[in-house]
Motif scaffolding. Structure first.
Motif, PDB file in Angstrom:
ATOM      1  N   VAL A 173       0.895  -1.152   0.000  1.00 31.79           N
ATOM      2  CA  VAL A 173       0.000   0.000   0.000  1.00 31.79           C
ATOM      3  C   VAL A 173       0.932   1.199   0.000  1.00 31.79           C
ATOM      4  O   VAL A 173       1.590   1.495   0.994  1.00 31.79           O
ATOM      5  CB  VAL A 173      -0.936  -0.012   1.225  1.00 31.79           C
ATOM      6  N   LYS A 174       1.007   1.900  -1.149  1.00 30.33           N
ATOM      7  CA  LYS A 174       2.055   2.899  -1.343  1.00 30.33           C
ATOM      8  C   LYS A 174       1.763   4.258  -0.713  1.00 30.33           C
ATOM      9  O   LYS A 174       2.667   4.930  -0.248  1.00 30.33           O
ATOM     10  CB  LYS A 174       2.309   3.096  -2.835  1.00 30.33           C
ATOM     11  N   THR A 175       0.525   4.704  -0.760  1.00 23.59           N
ATOM     12  CA  THR A 175       0.222   6.056  -0.282  1.00 23.59           C
ATOM     13  C   THR A 175      -1.006   6.030   0.621  1.00 23.59           C
ATOM     14  O   THR A 175      -1.768   5.060   0.616  1.00 23.59           O
ATOM     15  CB  THR A 175      -0.071   7.008  -1.459  1.00 23.59           C
ATOM     16  N   ILE A 176      -1.211   7.124   1.332  1.00 22.37           N
ATOM     17  CA  ILE A 176      -2.404   7.208   2.175  1.00 22.37           C
ATOM     18  C   ILE A 176      -3.666   7.302   1.321  1.00 22.37           C
ATOM     19  O   ILE A 176      -4.769   7.121   1.821  1.00 22.37           O
ATOM     20  CB  ILE A 176      -2.324   8.381   3.177  1.00 22.37           C
ATOM     21  N   LEU A 177      -3.499   7.575   0.031  1.00 24.85           N
ATOM     22  CA  LEU A 177      -4.654   7.613  -0.870  1.00 24.85           C
ATOM     23  C   LEU A 177      -5.101   6.206  -1.255  1.00 24.85           C
ATOM     24  O   LEU A 177      -6.104   6.035  -1.928  1.00 24.85           O
ATOM     25  CB  LEU A 177      -4.332   8.423  -2.124  1.00 24.85           C
ATOM     26  N   GLY A 178      -4.334   5.202  -0.856  1.00 21.84           N
ATOM     27  CA  GLY A 178      -4.744   3.827  -1.087  1.00 21.84           C
ATOM     28  C   GLY A 178      -4.201   3.205  -2.356  1.00 21.84           C
ATOM     29  O   GLY A 178      -4.735   2.194  -2.814  1.00 21.84           O
ATOM     30  N   ALA A 179      -3.159   3.779  -2.925  1.00 21.07           N
ATOM     31  CA  ALA A 179      -2.544   3.167  -4.114  1.00 21.07           C
ATOM     32  C   ALA A 179      -1.896   1.844  -3.711  1.00 21.07           C
ATOM     33  O   ALA A 179      -1.122   1.784  -2.759  1.00 21.07           O
ATOM     34  CB  ALA A 179      -1.501   4.109  -4.716  1.00 21.07           C
ATOM     35  N   VAL A 180      -2.238   0.785  -4.424  1.00 24.42           N
ATOM     36  CA  VAL A 180      -1.750  -0.559  -4.093  1.00 24.42           C
ATOM     37  C   VAL A 180      -0.996  -1.111  -5.290  1.00 24.42           C
ATOM     38  O   VAL A 180      -1.430  -0.973  -6.435  1.00 24.42           O
ATOM     39  CB  VAL A 180      -2.931  -1.500  -3.747  1.00 24.42           C
ATOM     40  N   SER A 181       0.153  -1.739  -5.033  1.00 30.21           N
ATOM     41  CA  SER A 181       0.918  -2.363  -6.109  1.00 30.21           C
ATOM     42  C   SER A 181       1.552  -3.658  -5.600  1.00 30.21           C
ATOM     43  O   SER A 181       1.466  -3.977  -4.422  1.00 30.21           O
ATOM     44  CB  SER A 181       2.005  -1.419  -6.627  1.00 30.21           C
ATOM     45  N   THR A 182       2.181  -4.364  -6.519  1.00 29.64           N
ATOM     46  CA  THR A 182       2.861  -5.615  -6.167  1.00 29.64           C
ATOM     47  C   THR A 182       4.328  -5.502  -6.540  1.00 29.64           C
ATOM     48  O   THR A 182       4.713  -4.677  -7.372  1.00 29.64           O
ATOM     49  CB  THR A 182       2.238  -6.809  -6.915  1.00 29.64           C
ATOM     50  N   ALA A 183       5.127  -6.341  -5.908  1.00 31.65           N
ATOM     51  CA  ALA A 183       6.554  -6.397  -6.223  1.00 31.65           C
ATOM     52  C   ALA A 183       7.028  -7.830  -6.022  1.00 31.65           C
ATOM     53  O   ALA A 183       6.284  -8.677  -5.495  1.00 31.65           O
ATOM     54  CB  ALA A 183       7.347  -5.436  -5.345  1.00 31.65           C
ATOM     55  N   ARG A 184       8.262  -8.098  -6.425  1.00 28.29           N
ATOM     56  CA  ARG A 184       8.787  -9.450  -6.307  1.00 28.29           C
ATOM     57  C   ARG A 184      10.253  -9.448  -5.942  1.00 28.29           C
ATOM     58  O   ARG A 184      10.965  -8.497  -6.211  1.00 28.29           O
ATOM     59  CB  ARG A 184       8.550 -10.220  -7.600  1.00 28.29           C
ATOM     60  N   ASP A 185      10.664 -10.519  -5.314  1.00 26.14           N
ATOM     61  CA  ASP A 185      12.040 -10.809  -4.930  1.00 26.14           C
ATOM     62  C   ASP A 185      12.737  -9.623  -4.261  1.00 26.14           C
ATOM     63  O   ASP A 185      12.325  -9.187  -3.213  1.00 26.14           O
ATOM     64  CB  ASP A 185      12.816 -11.358  -6.137  1.00 26.14           C
ATOM     65  N   ALA A 186      13.787  -9.070  -4.849  1.00 26.39           N
ATOM     66  CA  ALA A 186      14.598  -8.036  -4.190  1.00 26.39           C
ATOM     67  C   ALA A 186      13.796  -6.766  -3.923  1.00 26.39           C
ATOM     68  O   ALA A 186      14.082  -6.028  -2.980  1.00 26.39           O
ATOM     69  CB  ALA A 186      15.821  -7.705  -5.052  1.00 26.39           C
ATOM     70  N   ASP A 187      12.772  -6.480  -4.724  1.00 27.85           N
ATOM     71  CA  ASP A 187      11.962  -5.274  -4.519  1.00 27.85           C
ATOM     72  C   ASP A 187      11.098  -5.384  -3.261  1.00 27.85           C
ATOM     73  O   ASP A 187      10.512  -4.381  -2.843  1.00 27.85           O
ATOM     74  CB  ASP A 187      11.061  -5.031  -5.736  1.00 27.85           C
ATOM     75  N   CYS A 188      10.993  -6.550  -2.673  1.00 33.27           N
ATOM     76  CA  CYS A 188      10.210  -6.732  -1.449  1.00 33.27           C
ATOM     77  C   CYS A 188      11.024  -6.467  -0.187  1.00 33.27           C
ATOM     78  O   CYS A 188      10.471  -6.446   0.905  1.00 33.27           O
ATOM     79  CB  CYS A 188       9.628  -8.152  -1.385  1.00 33.27           C
ATOM     80  N   ASN A 189      12.335  -6.299  -0.301  1.00 27.04           N
ATOM     81  CA  ASN A 189      13.182  -6.072   0.878  1.00 27.04           C
ATOM     82  C   ASN A 189      13.039  -4.654   1.376  1.00 27.04           C
ATOM     83  O   ASN A 189      12.762  -3.737   0.697  1.00 27.04           O
ATOM     84  CB  ASN A 189      14.648  -6.400   0.562  1.00 27.04           C
TER      85      ASN A 189
END
Length: 177
Positions: A161-177
């Motif tokens: 959940v990227k922002t307080i506005l509720g933007a949601v995204s996905t990531a994988r492997d190293a981007d999850c650290n």
């Protein structure tokens, strides 16, 4: 003309006799040839089997990530539609990941189970709340990433959940650290 026919017929008979003789002496495979083929097939099966198992593990984690993303979006949409505060909750229950979308400040009465073996949450439980606008309530801080992986720690996937506005995204492997 008959001489030519006789010569052709004689040639064809000799050719057929040679083919029959050559087939009778070289028919079949030797044991060494068969063993070589079996060894090659075995090596190829071992290589492809390991690749297939790795692919299946990635697909399991991807499926759980997709389900988590949909649950978070469902909580956000429901909060907007019902003009209230709703939350998406995830927990590790034994070997299974469970989730629920529920009114905030209440305990879920029914949990949905994701039937994918060997996929775990990196935390015991995780939740995110959305207000009537589909945003993170101002009194709450942004939740950490929801991180999923295989039991052995590989194939990390996360929902952010990227922002307080509720933007949601996905990531994988190293981007999850």
């Amino acid at each position: 003309m008959t001489t030519a026919m006789t010569a052709i017929t004689s040639f064809l008979k000799r050719r057929k006799r040679r083919q029959l003789e050559s087939h009778s002496s070289t028919a079949g495979f030797t044991m060494i040839e068969l063993m070589a083929v079996v060894a090659i097939v075995g090596i190829l099966a071992a290589i492809s089997g390991a690749g297939y198992l790795g692919w299946m593990a990635r697909m399991r984690v991807n499926k759980v990530q997709d389900t988590a993303l949909q649950a978070i979006r469902q909580a956000q949409t429901t909060a907007r539609q019902k003009k209230g505060t709703w939350k998406a909750i995830f927990q590790q229950q034994g070997d299974q990941v469970q989730w629920a979308v529920n009114v905030d400040q209440t305990t879920p009465t029914s949990w949905n189970t994701i039937d994918e073996p060997d996929v775990i949450l990196t935390v015991a439980s995780w939740e995110v709340s959305f207000d009537y606008k589909g945003q993170i309530p101002s009194e709450n801080s942004l939740p950490p990433k929801l991180v999923l992986s295989n039991k052995n720690g590989g194939n990390k996937r996360c929902v952010i959940v990227k922002t307080i506005l509720g933007a949601v995204s996905t990531a994988r492997d190293a981007d999850c650290n």
